[in-house]
Design a protein around this motif. Structure first.
Motif, PDB file in Angstrom:
ATOM      1  N   ARG A 184       0.835  -1.214   0.000  1.00 46.79           N
ATOM      2  CA  ARG A 184       0.000   0.000   0.000  1.00 46.79           C
ATOM      3  C   ARG A 184       0.863   1.254   0.000  1.00 46.79           C
ATOM      4  O   ARG A 184       0.582   2.225  -0.713  1.00 46.79           O
ATOM      5  N   ARG A 193      -3.980   4.731  -6.117  1.00 47.28           N
ATOM      6  CA  ARG A 193      -4.843   4.991  -4.961  1.00 47.28           C
ATOM      7  C   ARG A 193      -6.256   4.505  -5.254  1.00 47.28           C
ATOM      8  O   ARG A 193      -6.666   4.412  -6.418  1.00 47.28           O
ATOM      9  N   PRO A 194      -7.009   4.201  -4.193  1.00 50.23           N
ATOM     10  CA  PRO A 194      -8.402   3.784  -4.392  1.00 50.23           C
ATOM     11  C   PRO A 194      -9.198   4.864  -5.123  1.00 50.23           C
ATOM     12  O   PRO A 194      -9.046   6.059  -4.856  1.00 50.23           O
ATOM     13  N   ASP A 201      -8.053  -0.013  -5.707  1.00 52.05           N
ATOM     14  CA  ASP A 201      -9.324  -0.592  -5.230  1.00 52.05           C
ATOM     15  C   ASP A 201      -9.119  -2.033  -4.759  1.00 52.05           C
ATOM     16  O   ASP A 201      -9.704  -2.453  -3.753  1.00 52.05           O
ATOM     17  N   GLU A 204      -7.696  -2.096  -1.241  1.00 48.65           N
ATOM     18  CA  GLU A 204      -8.723  -1.829  -0.227  1.00 48.65           C
ATOM     19  C   GLU A 204      -9.569  -3.079   0.022  1.00 48.65           C
ATOM     20  O   GLU A 204      -9.875  -3.410   1.167  1.00 48.65           O
ATOM     21  N   ARG A 205      -9.939  -3.763  -1.040  1.00 48.53           N
ATOM     22  CA  ARG A 205     -10.757  -4.957  -0.882  1.00 48.53           C
ATOM     23  C   ARG A 205      -9.981  -6.049  -0.148  1.00 48.53           C
ATOM     24  O   ARG A 205     -10.524  -6.722   0.737  1.00 48.53           O
ATOM     25  N   THR A 207      -7.590  -5.642   1.973  1.00 45.94           N
ATOM     26  CA  THR A 207      -7.467  -5.229   3.375  1.00 45.94           C
ATOM     27  C   THR A 207      -8.724  -5.591   4.161  1.00 45.94           C
ATOM     28  O   THR A 207      -8.652  -6.160   5.258  1.00 45.94           O
ATOM     29  N   ARG A 208      -9.876  -5.278   3.590  1.00 48.35           N
ATOM     30  CA  ARG A 208     -11.137  -5.592   4.282  1.00 48.35           C
ATOM     31  C   ARG A 208     -11.305  -7.099   4.444  1.00 48.35           C
ATOM     32  O   ARG A 208     -11.716  -7.576   5.511  1.00 48.35           O
TER      33      ARG A 208
END
Length: 445
Positions: A184, A193-194, A201, A204-205, A207-208
């Protein structure tokens, strides 16, 4: 017990001693196993964890099983102690002692109260005495050992399974999460970046997903266990790493994308220079094709010459956009644009070369016919037939067609073929010295 009588024949002293030795060894083995289960790291983790799902349900059942195990073990210990006391009353046991010992060692002489299960808070899926829900049950010592083995195996399986998942997955998830954080940071440094780049993106996915996966593994480890087919051993199977493996592959894909962006940042100027050169060569080739088309139209008759298109302005505009991305350090946008432009530029150069080839094809055909005509003339000359009037006539006719403008290629090709045929006939015809000229040997043409 003396009223009902012993089950089966009364045991003799040797049989009693052997039975007591066997039961004593089993007692030690069971005690060792129970203490090991009590001290198992997985069990301590289960006791202190906030469990959910199938793990919560199975741990509630396992706790009851472990409580029952100790209750059964205590009853087993008391019964074994009682049998040993009877045997130790006298060196040579009386018949009354042997009858009582036979009842203790072979009969259902051990009764366990069912209140133990109730005190453990048994639910609808937790074990009760002998699985019947009765308030108490009588066991033989051998039957009690079998029951304890069943409960121990199921309890150990649950503890070992949870411990195996906790030992494997959270640590791997944490390592992947650390790698994710490094990726990241690197992505941010190159503008990935997202909301601005698909790789941002994806990060971010991932990470979640990893955050949620870790929470689920910690609270419900048994949901991530794949039991081995046909295995009945405690802990037989492996942790289910399907989600982890998928996200690890996704992160690797993102890392490759970031590497590509970094590579773009390092050699962007060189690639832009090469792009300009390729497009320039394509433009020059198209210009040459347009010039050649005019020449062909002037020199070749009765030929359809393809139209030559102009240079594509869209590629030049995209090249200008790429240069702007480089000036603004928008590497994440420059990377895919450069890859697309490089392919399109090569395609454009190939198209320009094919256009030049197609346009100049009539000139190439004329040059081939000229070369063929001169080659046959040289061959005729080597055989001393260059002054043959008929061949000279055929040669001059073909040459006028090929060196005149505009040149009709179809008519010229027929003239060259006629000259070739005449030369071939002359070269293969028998020669008779001093008997007339060439016209006499050929006859009327």
């Amino acid at each position: 017990m003396g009223v009902t009588g012993p089950p089966g024949p009364v045991m003799d002293r040797d049989e009693v001693d052997r039975a007591l030795a066997r039961l004593g060894a089993e007692h030690e083995a069971i005690e060792t196993s129970l203490l090991a289960l009590q001290d198992h790291a997985g069990r301590r983790l289960l006791e202190g964890a906030e469990l959910t799902g199938v793990t919560k349900e199975r741990w509630a059942s396992a706790e009851v099983s472990i409580t029952l195990l100790w209750a059964y073990f205590d009853a087993y210990t008391d019964a074994l102690r009682g049998a040993r006391d009877i045997r130790s009353r006298r060196r040579w046991s009386s018949r009354e002692d042997l009858v009582e010992l036979t009842e203790l060692l072979r009969g259902e002489s051990v009764t366990v109260a069912g209140s133990v299960a109730g005190a453990a808070g048994a639910g609808p899926h937790t074990p009760t005495l002998h699985g019947t829900g009765r308030l108490s049950h009588s066991f033989s010592l051998t039957g009690l050992v079998d029951r304890m083995n069943e409960l121990y195996a199921s309890s150990l399986d649950m503890v070992v399974t949870a411990d195996a998942v906790w030992s494997a997955l959270p640590a791997r998830i944490d390592l992947l999460a650390a790698e994710l954080q490094r990726t990241r940071a690197l992505a941010h440094s190159v503008g990935v970046r997202p909301g601005e780049h698909p790789a941002g993106d994806d990060l971010e996915r991932i990470t979640r997903t990893l955050t949620s996966l870790r929470e689920q593994v910690v609270s419900d480890p048994l949901a991530f266990w794949v039991r081995a087919q046909g295995s009945s051993a405690p802990g037989g199977g492996r942790p289910d790493t399907t989600v982890y493996d998928r996200e690890a592959r996704a992160l690797e894909d993102v890392r490759r994308e970031i590497d590509a962006v970094l590579t773009v940042r390092q050699d962007a100027e060189q690639r832009l220079v090469r792009l300009r050169d390729v497009l320039s060569r394509a433009d020059r080739t198209l210009a040459e094709a347009r010039t050649a088309r005019g020449e062909v139209l002037a020199k070749i008759a009765a030929t359809e010459v393809p139209v030559v298109s102009g240079p594509p302005t869209a590629l030049q505009e995209q090249l200008a956009t790429a240069s702007e991305y480089r000036r603004q350090a928008q590497w994440h946008r420059l990377s895919p644009l450069l890859e697309s432009l490089e392919q399109k530029a090569e395609d454009e150069l190939l198209r320009a070369r094919e256009s030049l080839t197609a346009v100049t094809q009539p000139l190439a055909v004329r040059a081939e016919l000229r070369g063929r005509l001169d080659a046959y003339r040289a061959k005729v000359a080597r055989h001393g037939l260059a002054e043959d009037p008929f061949l000279i006539e055929r040669y001059d006719a073909a040459r006028r067609m090929l060196w005149s403008a505009p040149c009709d290629l179809r008519v010229a090709e027929q003239a060259v073929l006629r000259y070739q045929q005449a030369a071939a006939e002359l070269l293969t015809a028998p020669r008779v010295p001093e008997q007339g000229g060439p016209q006499d040997r050929r006859g009327e043409q």
